[in-house]
Design a protein around this motif. Sequence first.
Motif, PDB file in Angstrom:
ATOM      1  N   MET A   1       0.833  -1.211   0.000  1.00 13.97           N
ATOM      2  CA  MET A   1       0.000   0.000   0.000  1.00 13.97           C
ATOM      3  C   MET A   1       0.865   1.257   0.000  1.00 13.97           C
ATOM      4  N   ALA A   2       1.953   1.239   0.756  1.00 10.28           N
ATOM      5  CA  ALA A   2       2.836   2.406   0.815  1.00 10.28           C
ATOM      6  C   ALA A   2       3.460   2.668  -0.547  1.00 10.28           C
ATOM      7  N   LYS A   3       3.841   1.621  -1.253  1.00  7.97           N
ATOM      8  CA  LYS A   3       4.435   1.781  -2.585  1.00  7.97           C
ATOM      9  C   LYS A   3       3.430   2.412  -3.548  1.00  7.97           C
ATOM     10  N   LYS A   4       2.165   1.972  -3.469  1.00  6.38           N
ATOM     11  CA  LYS A   4       1.146   2.497  -4.379  1.00  6.38           C
ATOM     12  C   LYS A   4       0.844   3.963  -4.080  1.00  6.38           C
ATOM     13  N   LYS A   5       0.851   4.327  -2.799  1.00  8.16           N
ATOM     14  CA  LYS A   5       0.478   5.671  -2.388  1.00  8.16           C
ATOM     15  C   LYS A   5       1.507   6.715  -2.795  1.00  8.16           C
ATOM     16  N   GLY A   6       2.770   6.383  -2.686  1.00  7.20           N
ATOM     17  CA  GLY A   6       3.746   7.428  -2.920  1.00  7.20           C
ATOM     18  C   GLY A   6       5.125   6.898  -3.191  1.00  7.20           C
ATOM     19  N   GLY A   7       6.069   7.774  -2.959  1.00  7.67           N
ATOM     20  CA  GLY A   7       7.445   7.462  -3.299  1.00  7.67           C
ATOM     21  C   GLY A   7       8.244   6.912  -2.139  1.00  7.67           C
ATOM     22  N   SER A   8       9.540   6.895  -2.360  1.00  7.65           N
ATOM     23  CA  SER A   8      10.507   6.389  -1.401  1.00  7.65           C
ATOM     24  C   SER A   8      11.045   7.536  -0.550  1.00  7.65           C
TER      25      SER A   8
ATOM     26  N   LEU B   1       1.072  19.752  -3.617  1.00  7.55           N
ATOM     27  CA  LEU B   1       2.539  19.765  -3.622  1.00  7.55           C
ATOM     28  C   LEU B   1       3.094  19.105  -4.888  1.00  7.55           C
ATOM     29  N   PHE B   2       2.449  18.022  -5.322  1.00  5.73           N
ATOM     30  CA  PHE B   2       2.883  17.323  -6.535  1.00  5.73           C
ATOM     31  C   PHE B   2       2.835  18.277  -7.729  1.00  5.73           C
TER      32      PHE B   2
ATOM     33  N   ILE C   1      10.689  20.198 -10.539  1.00 14.55           N
ATOM     34  CA  ILE C   1      11.128  18.803 -10.688  1.00 14.55           C
ATOM     35  C   ILE C   1      10.185  18.165 -11.696  1.00 14.55           C
ATOM     36  N   LYS C   2      10.700  17.871 -12.867  1.00 15.10           N
ATOM     37  CA  LYS C   2       9.852  17.367 -13.953  1.00 15.10           C
ATOM     38  C   LYS C   2       9.463  15.899 -13.789  1.00 15.10           C
ATOM     39  N   LYS C   3      10.333  15.083 -13.193  1.00 16.48           N
ATOM     40  CA  LYS C   3      10.058  13.644 -13.089  1.00 16.48           C
ATOM     41  C   LYS C   3       9.051  13.358 -11.970  1.00 16.48           C
ATOM     42  N   PRO C   4       7.895  12.773 -12.329  1.00 23.22           N
ATOM     43  CA  PRO C   4       6.879  12.465 -11.313  1.00 23.22           C
ATOM     44  C   PRO C   4       7.396  11.600 -10.161  1.00 23.22           C
ATOM     45  N   ALA C   5       8.238  10.618 -10.456  1.00 26.34           N
ATOM     46  CA  ALA C   5       8.752   9.733  -9.397  1.00 26.34           C
ATOM     47  C   ALA C   5       9.599  10.515  -8.397  1.00 26.34           C
ATOM     48  N   GLU C   6      10.389  11.456  -8.878  1.00 27.12           N
ATOM     49  CA  GLU C   6      11.213  12.284  -7.981  1.00 27.12           C
ATOM     50  C   GLU C   6      10.327  13.143  -7.086  1.00 27.12           C
TER      51      GLU C   6
ATOM     52  N   ASP D   1       8.849  10.902  -4.431  1.00 21.39           N
ATOM     53  CA  ASP D   1       9.872  10.582  -3.432  1.00 21.39           C
ATOM     54  C   ASP D   1      10.078  11.764  -2.481  1.00 21.39           C
ATOM     55  N   LEU D   2      10.185  12.950  -3.032  1.00 19.87           N
ATOM     56  CA  LEU D   2      10.380  14.143  -2.210  1.00 19.87           C
ATOM     57  C   LEU D   2       9.194  14.356  -1.270  1.00 19.87           C
ATOM     58  N   ILE D   3       7.992  14.174  -1.768  1.00 24.68           N
ATOM     59  CA  ILE D   3       6.794  14.337  -0.943  1.00 24.68           C
ATOM     60  C   ILE D   3       6.788  13.313   0.192  1.00 24.68           C
ATOM     61  N   ALA D   4       7.168  12.070  -0.091  1.00 28.46           N
ATOM     62  CA  ALA D   4       7.241  11.033   0.953  1.00 28.46           C
ATOM     63  C   ALA D   4       8.225  11.455   2.045  1.00 28.46           C
ATOM     64  N   TYR D   5       9.364  11.977   1.644  1.00 26.93           N
ATOM     65  CA  TYR D   5      10.372  12.447   2.601  1.00 26.93           C
ATOM     66  C   TYR D   5       9.836  13.627   3.418  1.00 26.93           C
TER      67      TYR D   5
END
Length: 123
Positions: free
Chosen positions: A14-21, A83-84, A104-109, A112-116
Motif C-alpha cells: 500500500m505504501a508503494k502504491k500511495k507514494g514514493g521512497s 505539492l505534486f 522537478i519534472k520527473k513524477p517519481a522524484e 519521493d520528495l513528498i514522501a520524505y
Amino acid sequence: ALLIRLITQSFAVMAKKKGGSEKKGAKVFKTKCSQCHTVEAGGAHKQGPNLYGFFGRQSGQADGYSYSSANKKSGIIWGDDTLFEYLENPKKYIKGTKMVFAGIKKPAERKDLIAYLKATCSP
C-alpha cells in the motif's frame, strides 16, 4: 508469525502504491531543496521558509518568513496533490512566487520528495 508477515507485506504494498521512497526523497531534498529550506522543528528560515509542519497548512503561513503576496493570497492548502503539482513548476502554479526554482519534472522524484517531506516535516 505468518499473519504478521502478511500484514507487514500488505502495508508495504500500500505504501508503494500511495507514494514514493522516503530514502530517495531525502537525496532529492539534499540536492535540490536544502540550499534554501530546512525541515526540522524550529529550524531556521533560509532563502526559503522552514518547512516543518507545512502539510495541511495554507501556503504563506510560516511565522517569521516574508512570503510574496502571491503566495499568501493563493489559498493553497499543502497536501500530496497540491505539492505534486507545485513542485513540477512553482512559478506556474503560484504566479508571482519569489521561489526561484525551475521545478522537478520527473513524477517519481516528486513523489519521493513528498514522501520524505511528509515523514520529516510532520509534527
